[in-house]
Write an enzyme that holds these catalytic residues in place. Sequence first.
Site, PDB file in Angstrom:
ATOM      1  N   GLY A 199      -2.323  -3.690  -2.461  1.00  0.00           N
ATOM      2  CA  GLY A 199      -1.005  -4.169  -1.952  1.00  0.00           C
ATOM      3  C   GLY A 199      -1.245  -5.058  -0.620  1.00  0.00           C
ATOM      4  CG  ASN A 213      -1.864   5.708  -0.585  1.00  0.00           C
ATOM      5  OD1 ASN A 213      -1.647   6.897  -0.822  1.00  0.00           O
ATOM      6  ND2 ASN A 213      -1.871   4.888  -1.587  1.00  0.00           N
ATOM      7  CD  GLU A 242      -3.894  -3.390   3.204  1.00  0.00           C
ATOM      8  OE1 GLU A 242      -4.772  -3.758   3.890  1.00  0.00           O
ATOM      9  OE2 GLU A 242      -4.385  -2.412   2.569  1.00  0.00           O
ATOM     10  CB  SER A 257      -5.028   3.766   0.677  1.00  0.00           C
ATOM     11  OG  SER A 257      -4.870   2.088   0.485  1.00  0.00           O
ATOM     12  CB  SER A 258      -6.820   1.258  -4.222  1.00  0.00           C
ATOM     13  OG  SER A 258      -5.952   2.197  -5.009  1.00  0.00           O
ATOM     14  CB  THR A 262      -3.676   3.990  -7.734  1.00  0.00           C
ATOM     15  OG1 THR A 262      -3.969   2.792  -6.944  1.00  0.00           O
ATOM     16  CG2 THR A 262      -4.815   4.551  -8.457  1.00  0.00           C
ATOM     17  CB  SER A 268      -0.923  -0.033   1.155  1.00  0.00           C
ATOM     18  OG  SER A 268      -1.718   0.981   1.297  1.00  0.00           O
ATOM     19  N   GLY A 269       0.605   2.157  -0.915  1.00  0.00           N
ATOM     20  CA  GLY A 269       1.395   3.422  -1.133  1.00  0.00           C
ATOM     21  C   GLY A 269       2.651   3.243  -2.159  1.00  0.00           C
TER      22      GLY A 269
HETATM   23  N1  LIG Z   1       5.353   8.185 -10.235  1.00  0.00           N
HETATM   24  C1  LIG Z   1       4.834   8.946  -9.279  1.00  0.00           C
HETATM   25  N2  LIG Z   1       5.158  10.186  -9.088  1.00  0.00           N
HETATM   26  C2  LIG Z   1       4.750  10.934  -8.237  1.00  0.00           C
HETATM   27  N3  LIG Z   1       4.299  10.504  -7.041  1.00  0.00           N
HETATM   28  C3  LIG Z   1       3.733   9.274  -6.878  1.00  0.00           C
HETATM   29  C4  LIG Z   1       3.938   8.334  -7.993  1.00  0.00           C
HETATM   30  N4  LIG Z   1       3.516   7.126  -7.776  1.00  0.00           N
HETATM   31  C5  LIG Z   1       3.112   7.393  -6.503  1.00  0.00           C
HETATM   32  N5  LIG Z   1       3.238   8.526  -6.032  1.00  0.00           N
HETATM   33  C6  LIG Z   1       2.774   9.169  -4.662  1.00  0.00           C
HETATM   34  O1  LIG Z   1       2.375   8.247  -3.900  1.00  0.00           O
HETATM   35  C7  LIG Z   1       1.101   8.096  -3.485  1.00  0.00           C
HETATM   36  C8  LIG Z   1       0.712   6.771  -3.379  1.00  0.00           C
HETATM   37  O2  LIG Z   1       0.506   6.139  -4.399  1.00  0.00           O
HETATM   38  P1  LIG Z   1      -0.749   5.019  -4.863  1.00  0.00           P
HETATM   39  O3  LIG Z   1      -2.176   5.776  -4.449  1.00  0.00           O
HETATM   40  O4  LIG Z   1      -0.508   4.865  -6.424  1.00  0.00           O
HETATM   41  O5  LIG Z   1      -0.313   3.909  -4.254  1.00  0.00           O
HETATM   42  P2  LIG Z   1      -0.941   2.303  -4.378  1.00  0.00           P
HETATM   43  O6  LIG Z   1       0.159   1.363  -4.539  1.00  0.00           O
HETATM   44  O7  LIG Z   1      -2.156   2.183  -5.329  1.00  0.00           O
HETATM   45  O8  LIG Z   1      -1.494   2.343  -2.889  1.00  0.00           O
HETATM   46  P3  LIG Z   1      -2.673   1.443  -2.120  1.00  0.00           P
HETATM   47  O9  LIG Z   1      -2.570   0.033  -2.384  1.00  0.00           O
HETATM   48  O10 LIG Z   1      -2.836   1.959  -0.963  1.00  0.00           O
HETATM   49  O11 LIG Z   1      -4.121   1.913  -3.300  1.00  0.00           O
HETATM   50  C9  LIG Z   1       0.379   9.094  -4.655  1.00  0.00           C
HETATM   51  O12 LIG Z   1      -0.636   9.621  -4.001  1.00  0.00           O
HETATM   52  C10 LIG Z   1       1.483   9.820  -4.930  1.00  0.00           C
HETATM   53  O13 LIG Z   1       1.235  10.998  -4.099  1.00  0.00           O
HETATM   54 MG   LIG Z   2      -3.921   2.264  -5.314  1.00  0.00          MG
END
Ligand SMILES: Nc1ncnc2c1ncn2[C@@H]1O[C@H](COP(=O)(O)OP(=O)(O)OP(=O)(O)O)[C@@H](O)[C@H]1O
Ligand SMILES: [Mg+2]
Length: 1108
Positions: free
Chosen positions: A387, A157, A389, A160-161, A112, A107-108
């Site tokens: 992700g 996050n 957890e 977070s999705s 996404t 997560s994070g």
């Molecule tokens: N390529 C990137 N460039 C800039 N910031 C990023 C990038 N990837 C992720 N981030 C930052 O990290 C944060 C978390 O990313 P994201 O929501 O994609 O995580 P996730 O893997 O989908 O987590 P979860 O499993 O909780 O959904 C985003 O809100 C953004 O601020």
């Molecule tokens: Mg996500």
Amino acid sequence: MEVKTSLLDNMIGVGDMVLLEPLSEDSFLDNLRKRFDHNEIYTYIGSVVISMNPYRSLPIYTPDKVEEYRNRNFYELSPHIYALADEAYRSLRDQDKDQCILITGESGAGKTEASKLVMSYVAAVCGKGQEVNKVKEQLLQSNPVLEAFGNAKTVRNDNSSRFGKYMDIEFDFKGDPLGGVISNYLLEKSRVVKQPRGERNFHIFYQLLSGASDDTLKQLKLDRDFSKYNYLSLDSAVVNGLDDAANFRTVRNAMQIVGFMEDEVQSVLELVAAVLKLGNIEFKPESRCNGTDESRIKDKNDLKEMCELLGIEQSVLERAFSYRTVEAKMEKVSTTLNVSQAYYARDALAKNLYSRLFTWLVSRINESIKAQAKTRHKVMGVLDIYGFEIFEDNSFEQFIINYCNEKLQQIFIELTLREEQEEYVREGIEWTNIEYFNNAIICDLIENNQNGILAMLDEECLRPGTVTDETFLDKLNTICAEHQHFESRLSKNSKFLTDHSLPHNCFRIQHYAGKVLYRVEGFVDKNNDLLYRDLSQAMYKANHSLIKQLFPEGNPAKVNLKRPLTAGSQFKTSVGTLMKNLQTKNPNYIRCIKPNDKKASHIFTDSLVRHQVRYLGLMENVRVRRAGYAFRQAYEPCLERYKMLCKKTWPHWRGPAREGVEVLMADLQVPAEEFSYGRSKIFIRNPRTLFFLEERRRQCLQDLATLIQKIYRGWKCRSQFLLLKQSQIVVAAWYRRFAQQKKYQNIKSATTVVQSYTRGWQARKLLRELKYQKRCEEAVTTIAAFWHGTQARRELRRLKEEARRKHAVAVIWAYWQGLKVRREYRKFFRANAGKKIYDFTIQRIMQKYFLGLKTTLPSMSPIDKNWPARPYRFLDGVHTELRRIFHLWRCKKYRGQFTEERKAVYEEKLEASEIFKDKKALYPSSVSQPFKGDYLEISKNPKYQKLNSAVDEKVLLADVVNKINRANGKGTARIFLLTKKSVVLADQKTGQVKASVPLPDVASVSVSTQSDGFFALKLKEGSASAVKGDFLLSSEHLIEIITKLHRIGVTAADREQLNIDISDEFLVQFKQDKVCVKFIQGGPKNGSGVSCKRKNNRLLEVSVPTTA
Ligand SMILES: Nc1ncnc2c1ncn2[C@@H]1O[C@H](COP(=O)(O)OP(=O)(O)OP(=O)(O)O)[C@@H](O)[C@H]1O
Ligand SMILES: [Mg+2]
């Protein structure tokens, strides 16, 4: 295709972990850190992309970057997610291979974001056109909608999705997007009713309250204040960098683009509002006579508002919160709910409502983005699933999420190995077995149909009798005790009996990504996912189309006594389907890594990254990749890159690329065991060999660069010299031409100077001669003039002398003659003759004057101003005196002609002049009008006989006047009679007397200074006539009337003189009121434009035309 650049150019660390030398976990991390520190967040392991979350926006997603990566080979440029997206898209479009992009990480870690980057890249490079753009826009805009409803802030996050998402994007044969299908996996619905500390509910709740207009909130019966809602944790309700209000607008806009109708959006918001309201419903216990407690709703206001929102009858829902009906085999048993059961029912309803709404949203989006064409589609799937957890307190949701990740890891291992294997087979290279950890055993622990944890949980849920989380744990303890990845304190496995890190109500699973401790509390409930039938039936009865759709099982006509599938088995089935789906596609991996726990940029926490590298199996991935051959490259780019290392291949190799590479390798004496020739690629076993080639290439490039430099410099100097030489000739030619021109110009100007001097000298000489000649001529003339002048003056003097002499002679002669005459006549003169002559002369003059005056006397008219001029100045006094006498005499004569009547008329005129002259503007026009007195000939006219007889006195004046109405200022015609004693007003038609005022009652008369005929007869206060008030009249013969009235006063000895008041503002008494009559100038200059208006109680305004 010619390869110009390579991943190997300007590498920071190594861009592909396969090339890492030596390969160890430390060097792996060092390489990641080094690249991360230089903002290189992407690194490859073969075709897998490792993505580090930078936690800040980097300038690497610009349209220029998209263009840079478009249609380039995967290893041609430095690692980037765009390279993977491009590779996937091109092999989908050109090789007709369905693709899936598997994005994993905790997560994070940026899953996404990565999925959005892939989608936006594909959208940017695929076809364009109105229809295609619409599809793209709808696909992209589905993200904000799903994120608003399915994402939340967690401690890991901010976005977070809280659901898993798999999206199939469908393309036609040209690679243009046609539409898509989204599948969602298990929304974490427990969040709706309760959020862990430091976390929030789903974004949409906060977005709605912050961003909706006042009207919308009023419609939804909501309040903007978060603190009013029990379901919203106030803890971190506002998240830094997250503008809920703006996001709400984005979501609404996105919904519109995706194709939601306005009423659908409204329904969705109503449901969201209803969930919030539901959270505010509270229960209190009410004791019953049988001693049990029954729940009652505390404050029904929220319930009422919620029911109004959803169109549910309040009593139905109220009952559903108080009773539970269980149906079994045609029997219905109704039991009351206690307070905690009521709360359980409320929360279950809220969770179901929200999660069903979410599923509906996904299917509604799918409806919009569904591909229209029926032809076969190429498909690119993008998987963004929650992700792995590991929390302090892990429950059913974490168990499910981690199970899903376990499955993904498995498919990753399977597919990576399979792909590797397939490539070797394809290329005809011998396959050597590779050791790696296969997590199939963990998957089996969870999903095995007989003794898997999920199967046991289901069994426990369906079992009759008392079922609790503890009985479930007992079951696990007995069945899974021996499993090497299962740990529990009470299992038969004595190993954990004394493990105090393992509480009694927990079990632990050794996942591929680490050990996770699960607390069994809630497992059974959550797996059952029970919603009391009374509640679903209440919902079905709602007068709200969306709610009805969401609770189809509430339809009494379709009562299904079969238990619904448990959450666990539903999830297992959908994950199974997903895995099958993924296996049919060509996989592309993005492994997301989170660099730190603080959501901060620039921090690289070694331990955290190490942990992720371990559980993601990245090292194994590298090893698998290197187990056979570390590096492979197609023959063409390989030859292109290294051809300079061998004279035979440099600069051009004419034969097939493979032969070129063979020649090259032989020439470089690379040991045969270090590489193998595949069908289209060369496989290099050890990175050392590649680096040897690279190093040789680098050196060779330097030599080549020197050679190129040398040749270039020589060429440059030579061409510069030739250029200089050429230039020198041109410059010299130009200079010579310029010098000759200048010389010629000098000679030319010198000649001109000499010429001009000569000409000047000649001209001056000629001028001098001409001037001398002229002076001579002038001298002659002057001398002649002087001479003639002298002659003339001399002659003049002579003539003058002669005339003087002649005059003197004449004078002397005259004196002499006079003397002689006087001497001769002196004896004839008398002494007083002079005086007599003087008197005589004077007499003659006076006589002539008088006689002359007699004939030139002016006329006898007293107004004739003529008088003859005086003939002599000494007669001045006489002449004036005679004029005065003559005028007096003339006046006397004139007066002598008057009769008595005319005299009276003139007296009246005189009096009028005394009264009005210079006081009233009307006066001058009256002077020439004779005062007739009786204008109506009253005594002669038989019409007025009766009137005449009613007046005993002699009528001095009879005229028709306008009597001004006191109320409105309008006039009425009246006969006005004036006798010595009274003033009489009579009707003009009938002659009937309307008013008779004795003159002594008239106190004064008021008139204006202007040219109007208005006058007010003011009556003495207290007199009999004054009862009705003063008269305001208007007459054309105003001057005559007033003069006559005045005269009566003057002649009557017994009466006071009449006061005449001349002013533009005066008061008149109308019955009780005193009214001010005011005259103003205005209105047209000509015409009878005098108008009279009663303005108010106190004012009567008379506007008189402006006098010129
Ligand atoms: N390529 C990137 N460039 C800039 N910031 C990023 C990038 N990837 C992720 N981030 C930052 O990290 C944060 C978390 O990313 P994201 O929501 O994609 O995580 P996730 O893997 O989908 O987590 P979860 O499993 O909780 O959904 C985003 O809100 C953004 O601020
Ligand atoms: Mg996500």
